[in-house]
Design a protein around this motif. Structure first.
Motif, PDB file in Angstrom:
ATOM      1  N   VAL A  67       0.659  -0.997   0.077  1.00 21.09           N
ATOM      2  CA  VAL A  67      -0.235   0.095   0.252  1.00 21.09           C
ATOM      3  C   VAL A  67       0.854   1.486   0.315  1.00 21.09           C
ATOM      4  O   VAL A  67       0.272   2.076  -0.554  1.00 21.09           O
ATOM      5  CB  VAL A  67      -1.163  -0.230   1.054  1.00 21.09           C
ATOM      6  N   ARG A  68       1.904   1.437   0.837  1.00 19.12           N
ATOM      7  CA  ARG A  68       2.203   3.056   0.614  1.00 19.12           C
ATOM      8  C   ARG A  68       3.045   2.984  -0.078  1.00 19.12           C
ATOM      9  O   ARG A  68       3.541   3.891  -0.717  1.00 19.12           O
ATOM     10  CB  ARG A  68       3.415   2.341   1.999  1.00 19.12           C
ATOM     11  N   GLU A  69       4.060   1.517  -0.892  1.00 18.32           N
ATOM     12  CA  GLU A  69       5.043   1.826  -1.702  1.00 18.32           C
ATOM     13  C   GLU A  69       4.549   1.956  -3.275  1.00 18.32           C
ATOM     14  O   GLU A  69       4.510   2.925  -3.880  1.00 18.32           O
ATOM     15  CB  GLU A  69       5.177   0.032  -2.210  1.00 18.32           C
ATOM     16  N   LEU A  70       3.002   1.829  -2.908  1.00 15.19           N
ATOM     17  CA  LEU A  70       1.606   2.014  -4.343  1.00 15.19           C
ATOM     18  C   LEU A  70       0.989   3.673  -4.128  1.00 15.19           C
ATOM     19  O   LEU A  70       0.308   4.193  -4.773  1.00 15.19           O
ATOM     20  CB  LEU A  70       1.166   1.068  -5.238  1.00 15.19           C
ATOM     21  N   TRP A  71       0.994   4.031  -2.875  1.00 15.09           N
ATOM     22  CA  TRP A  71       0.096   5.647  -2.335  1.00 15.09           C
ATOM     23  C   TRP A  71       0.873   6.553  -3.654  1.00 15.09           C
ATOM     24  O   TRP A  71       1.946   6.471  -3.859  1.00 15.09           O
ATOM     25  CB  TRP A  71       0.284   5.709  -1.184  1.00 15.09           C
ATOM     26  N   GLY A  72      -0.479   6.771  -4.244  1.00 13.96           N
ATOM     27  CA  GLY A  72      -0.118   8.244  -4.766  1.00 13.96           C
ATOM     28  C   GLY A  72      -0.195   7.476  -6.607  1.00 13.96           C
ATOM     29  O   GLY A  72       0.012   8.373  -7.372  1.00 13.96           O
ATOM     30  N   LYS A  73      -0.348   6.514  -6.500  1.00 14.22           N
ATOM     31  CA  LYS A  73       0.299   6.149  -7.926  1.00 14.22           C
ATOM     32  C   LYS A  73      -0.711   4.931  -8.233  1.00 14.22           C
ATOM     33  O   LYS A  73      -2.137   5.394  -8.857  1.00 14.22           O
ATOM     34  CB  LYS A  73       1.500   5.510  -8.304  1.00 14.22           C
ATOM     35  N   ASP A  74      -0.798   3.757  -8.139  1.00 20.14           N
ATOM     36  CA  ASP A  74      -1.631   3.187  -8.381  1.00 20.14           C
ATOM     37  C   ASP A  74      -3.002   2.542  -7.202  1.00 20.14           C
ATOM     38  O   ASP A  74      -3.672   2.118  -7.014  1.00 20.14           O
ATOM     39  CB  ASP A  74      -0.984   1.719  -8.932  1.00 20.14           C
TER      40      ASP A  74
ATOM     41  N   ARG B 285      -6.219  -6.827 -10.810  1.00 21.26           N
ATOM     42  CA  ARG B 285      -6.704  -5.596 -10.424  1.00 21.26           C
ATOM     43  C   ARG B 285      -5.738  -4.234 -10.848  1.00 21.26           C
ATOM     44  O   ARG B 285      -4.292  -4.234 -11.374  1.00 21.26           O
ATOM     45  CB  ARG B 285      -6.992  -4.820  -9.712  1.00 21.26           C
ATOM     46  N   ALA B 286      -6.620  -2.866 -11.911  1.00 21.98           N
ATOM     47  CA  ALA B 286      -5.486  -2.025 -12.469  1.00 21.98           C
ATOM     48  C   ALA B 286      -5.169  -0.957 -11.364  1.00 21.98           C
ATOM     49  O   ALA B 286      -3.935  -0.212 -11.613  1.00 21.98           O
ATOM     50  CB  ALA B 286      -5.924  -1.547 -13.445  1.00 21.98           C
ATOM     51  N   ALA B 287      -6.189  -0.613 -10.327  1.00 24.49           N
ATOM     52  CA  ALA B 287      -5.878   0.441  -9.201  1.00 24.49           C
ATOM     53  C   ALA B 287      -6.674  -0.294  -7.858  1.00 24.49           C
ATOM     54  O   ALA B 287      -8.159  -0.676  -8.451  1.00 24.49           O
ATOM     55  CB  ALA B 287      -6.105   1.947 -10.133  1.00 24.49           C
ATOM     56  N   ALA B 288      -6.727  -0.323  -6.860  1.00 27.49           N
ATOM     57  CA  ALA B 288      -7.304  -0.052  -5.486  1.00 27.49           C
ATOM     58  C   ALA B 288      -7.199   1.312  -5.518  1.00 27.49           C
ATOM     59  O   ALA B 288      -6.298   2.487  -5.304  1.00 27.49           O
ATOM     60  CB  ALA B 288      -6.273  -1.512  -5.150  1.00 27.49           C
ATOM     61  N   PHE B 289      -8.437   1.478  -4.322  1.00 25.80           N
ATOM     62  CA  PHE B 289      -8.389   2.751  -3.993  1.00 25.80           C
ATOM     63  C   PHE B 289      -9.388   2.303  -2.637  1.00 25.80           C
ATOM     64  O   PHE B 289      -9.964   1.371  -2.332  1.00 25.80           O
ATOM     65  CB  PHE B 289     -10.227   3.131  -4.412  1.00 25.80           C
ATOM     66  N   LEU B 290      -8.469   3.446  -1.573  1.00 31.87           N
ATOM     67  CA  LEU B 290      -8.731   3.070   0.014  1.00 31.87           C
ATOM     68  C   LEU B 290      -9.005   4.341   0.575  1.00 31.87           C
ATOM     69  O   LEU B 290      -9.141   5.102  -0.279  1.00 31.87           O
ATOM     70  CB  LEU B 290      -7.288   2.327   0.781  1.00 31.87           C
ATOM     71  N   PHE B 291      -9.802   3.854   1.700  1.00 36.70           N
ATOM     72  CA  PHE B 291     -10.263   5.270   2.214  1.00 36.70           C
ATOM     73  C   PHE B 291      -9.142   5.250   3.855  1.00 36.70           C
ATOM     74  O   PHE B 291      -9.083   4.734   4.549  1.00 36.70           O
ATOM     75  CB  PHE B 291     -11.580   5.526   3.091  1.00 36.70           C
ATOM     76  N   PRO B 292      -7.595   6.470   3.517  1.00 39.54           N
ATOM     77  CA  PRO B 292      -7.379   6.733   5.137  1.00 39.54           C
ATOM     78  C   PRO B 292      -7.895   6.797   6.437  1.00 39.54           C
ATOM     79  O   PRO B 292      -8.573   7.946   5.737  1.00 39.54           O
ATOM     80  CB  PRO B 292      -6.034   7.375   4.342  1.00 39.54           C
ATOM     81  N   ARG B 293      -7.390   7.191   6.990  1.00 40.70           N
ATOM     82  CA  ARG B 293      -7.726   7.406   8.562  1.00 40.70           C
ATOM     83  C   ARG B 293      -6.700   9.272   8.368  1.00 40.70           C
ATOM     84  O   ARG B 293      -5.654   8.840   8.423  1.00 40.70           O
ATOM     85  CB  ARG B 293      -6.837   6.692   9.623  1.00 40.70           C
TER      86      ARG B 293
END
Length: 340
Positions: free
Chosen positions: A136-143, A235-243
């Motif tokens: 997650v952190r590796e791809l945050w803001g990218k995929d 999947r090509a991209a993932a979305f998540l809701f951060p705290r």
């Protein structure tokens, strides 16, 4: 001929010894836009920048009229150049504390000087706390993304996933569906209510049960979501809701009141419950996009300058009404000696 000194001259002289009209903490869109307006208003302004923008991982920003698709770092670079044209100082560093003094405030920098300010505006933003899922952190803001309005168009019509790591993920998934027909929701450890499950299914989203083990990454890009047991969902991209956690320590230490949601309360201009203190941007509103934060900085700058004008006028009236100092006539020294 002696030129009379007006109230603006007097106040300029009063701040010339080191007290600024405004110290801004934070040089993102909110802080820089506020600094731009205050600099154009000929206020003595300094901006303190810790150099840690929230959107640094993102390659582009969207939804900002005339700046759509611009890299966030480029926007900040342009903003810094613009405020410099109006004499606004930008000081790299981190503010350790803001203390109310009489009059104004003392802004203490870590390992640096203490700046005097008549008013302060805090635009320190927030931080995104991410779930502890490998990749997650590796791809945050990218995929791995958060805001459909910011990134939905760019990943439209692709296979997408929404990770159930936060209660807000259900709404995020329902919203994201309008950008792609292939969206799956992974509850992960989130307990879905029967109503949420029905809404997701009615909206045409697939629901994939099982805890997420990690994100499958190849060549720095997302390949899929790997579930416990080894199944990989492409999947090509993932979305998540951060705290979202606001950087509001400077405000709370000053005594600024929070609202029922746990965020520092302000009026429409960003004025806090502490006199002379304003806030703008994500530090008070987690939903503010870059363009919104810039507008909040503008509104705060208008209000701060108006407040300073009121103070300038009040001081000018007080000086005008003050009784004139008595004139003491002194005799020349040579006459005093002769008479003695």
């Amino acid at each position: 001929m002696i030129k009379a000194m007006n109230s603006h001259d007097a106040d300029a002289r009063a701040t010339a010894g080191g007290r600024h009209d405004v110290v801004l903490v934070g040089a993102g869109a909110a802080g820089l836009n506020a600094a731009l307006l205050l600099g154009r208003a000929r206020r003595r302004v300094v901006v303190i920048d810790a150099g840690e923008p929230r959107n640094a991982p993102a390659a582009h920003m969207h939804g900002f009229l005339s700046r759509d698709g611009l890299p966030p770092a480029t926007l900040l670079e342009l903003g810094r150049a613009e405020i410099a044209r109006y004499g606004v100082r930008l000081v790299p560093g981190r503010v350790e504390a803001i203390e109310a003094i009489d009059p104004g405030f003392a802004v203490r920098l870590e390992g640096g000087p203490v700046l005097g300010a008549r008013r302060v505006l805090v635009a320190t933003g927030l931080r995104d706390e991410l779930p502890d899922i490998p990749g997650v952190r590796e791809l945050w803001g990218k995929d791995v993304l958060h805001c459909p309005y910011c990134h939905g168009h760019e990943v439209g019509d692709q296979p997408l996933a929404v990770l159930g790591t936060h209660p807000g993920a259900v709404h995020q998934a329902l919203l994201l569906r309008q950008w792609s027909d292939d969206v799956v929701f992974l509850p992960h450890t989130l307990d879905l209510t029967a109503e949420d499950r029905e809404r997701l299914e009615a909206r045409g989203l697939g629901i994939v049960e099982g805890e997420i083990d990690r994100l499958a990454v190849e060549g720095g890009r997302l390949r899929g979501i790997e579930l416990a047991g080894g199944r990989v969902l492409p999947r090509a991209a993932a979305f998540l809701f951060p705290r979202m956690v606001p950087h509001d320590e400077l405000l709370t230490r000053l005594g600024c009141v929070k609202d029922d949601t746990g965020w520092v309360a302000t009026d429409r201009t960003g004025r806090t419950s502490v006199a002379g203190v304003w806030a703008a941007g994500n530090v008070i509103d987690p939903r503010a996009q870059v363009v919104t934060a810039a507008g909040m900085g503008s509104a705060a700058a208008f209000a701060v300058n108006a407040d300073l004008v009121d103070e300038d006028v009040r001081h000018a009236v007080e000086r005008r009404r003050a009784p004139a100092a008595p004139i003491v006539e002194s005799r020349p020294a040579h006459l005093s000696r002769r008479e003695s």
